[in-house]
Design an enzyme around this catalytic site. Structure first.
Site, PDB file in Angstrom:
ATOM      1  N   ASP A  60       0.819  -1.199   0.000  1.00 20.86           N
ATOM      2  CA  ASP A  60       0.000   0.000   0.000  1.00 20.86           C
ATOM      3  C   ASP A  60       0.862   1.261   0.000  1.00 20.86           C
ATOM      4  O   ASP A  60       2.081   1.211   0.201  1.00 20.86           O
ATOM      5  CB  ASP A  60      -0.916  -0.025   1.233  1.00 20.86           C
ATOM      6  N   TYR A 124       6.774 -10.063   6.072  1.00 20.06           N
ATOM      7  CA  TYR A 124       6.710  -8.643   6.409  1.00 20.06           C
ATOM      8  C   TYR A 124       7.281  -8.438   7.807  1.00 20.06           C
ATOM      9  O   TYR A 124       7.057  -9.254   8.714  1.00 20.06           O
ATOM     10  CB  TYR A 124       5.263  -8.146   6.409  1.00 20.06           C
TER      11      TYR A 124
END
EC number: 5.4.99.12
Length: 302
Positions: A60, A124
């Site tokens: 994002d 992540y």
């Protein structure tokens, strides 16, 4: 006639300047995604085809990457053999100029290879700095690259207990953000890793005072939209005493995005995509293709 090849590239970027990893919507003037800049850089190599990247992980706006990946096809004239991986990396980094995007490595892969669907796992890491009342109190190397909290301590034991509840195959509807594909993509995901471990500043040995850092690491084959930031926000809320471990379990079991408490989603700036892993066998060219590439490269000065 032309020479065509499919390439897999790994690349890193600082996310605050870009509208996410993939192409920015045409109606958002002034914004570009990382993919836009990569395709511009590839276009300067003068391919015969219109190049379109398939990005493995759609991070994002504001999210960073140390290793995202994408594949693309590149066609050259018959007298121009396919680029070697080393030359491709050098050329693309040169064409990217001052952008905060860098190619770290490249591989020539089979024509049916797909960067998104062949990925075996994605990792992540979310970075948190403690005892920081304002972003200006961080070293410049950390600016917009971590979530700075005023809290001097977190209940790490409770955070680890809560993180263990997230591991496994389950419905993560409560940890997905509303998006256009919410009715298409299954909320059932398998989270292989969820850990809370000490981290460090990028300049820990040189800054004038020590800053406590923590890193939350998550590994899965794929994630839902904003799932990692919402899991991080919930775990930090547990560490702050805003949520109990049973309350987090209740949120998970509710399987409803509306059950997720408002105002606790972790900001994008502390999130890093650190790995996208593939099977070596999926990336390997056939023996015939490898021999053709060796012959072509041996006769080329490009």
């Amino acid at each position: 006639m032309h020479n065509g090849a499919r390439y897999l590239i790994f690349f890193q970027y600082i996310g605050k300047k870009y509208r996410g990893a993939v192409k920015a919507p045409s109606n958002q003037l002034g914004w570009k995604g990382v993919q836009d800049h990569l395709e511009d850089a590839i276009g300067k190599l003068k391919p015969l085809n219109t190049v379109s990247l398939s990005v493995s992980s759609r991070t994002d706006t504001g999210v960073n990457a140390l290793s995202n990946s994408a594949h693309f096809d590149l066609q050259r004239r018959k007298d121009k053999p396919p680029f070697t991986a080393e030359i491709l990396v050098e050329a693309l980094n040169f064409n990217l100029g001052a952008e905060q995007i860098r190619i770290t490595r490249a591989h020539r892969v089979p024509d049916d290879f797909h960067a998104r669907f062949r990925a075996q796992s994605r990792t992540y890491v979310y970075r948190i700095a403690l005892g920081i009342s304002h972003n200006s109190k961080l070293p410049l190397t950390e600016s917009d690259l971590c979530w700075n909290l005023r809290d001097k301590k977190l209940d790490v034991g409770a955070m680890r207990e809560a993180a263990a509840l997230l591991v496994g195959t389950q419905d993560f509807s409560s940890f997905r953000a509303v998006s256009s594909d919410i009715h298409i993509i299954s909320p059932l995901k398998t989270l292989d890793v969820a850990t809370v471990e000490p981290g460090s500043s990028f300049v820990s040995a040189h800054f004038h005072r020590e800053i406590p850092f923590w890193e939350l690491t998550f590994t899965a084959r794929s994630f839902l939209y904003k799932q990692v930031r919402r899991m991080t926000g919930a775990l930090v809320a547990v560490g702050r005493g805003q949520l109990s471990v049973p309350q987090l379990q209740g949120i998970l079991e509710a399987r409803d995005s509306l059950s997720y408490p408002r105002g606790i989603v972790a900001p994008a700036r502390g999130l890093f995509l650190t790995r996208v892993d593939y099977k070596e066998t999926d990336m390997q060219l056939s023996q015939q293709t490898s021999e053709e590439q060796f012959t072509s490269n041996g006769n080329s000065e490009d």
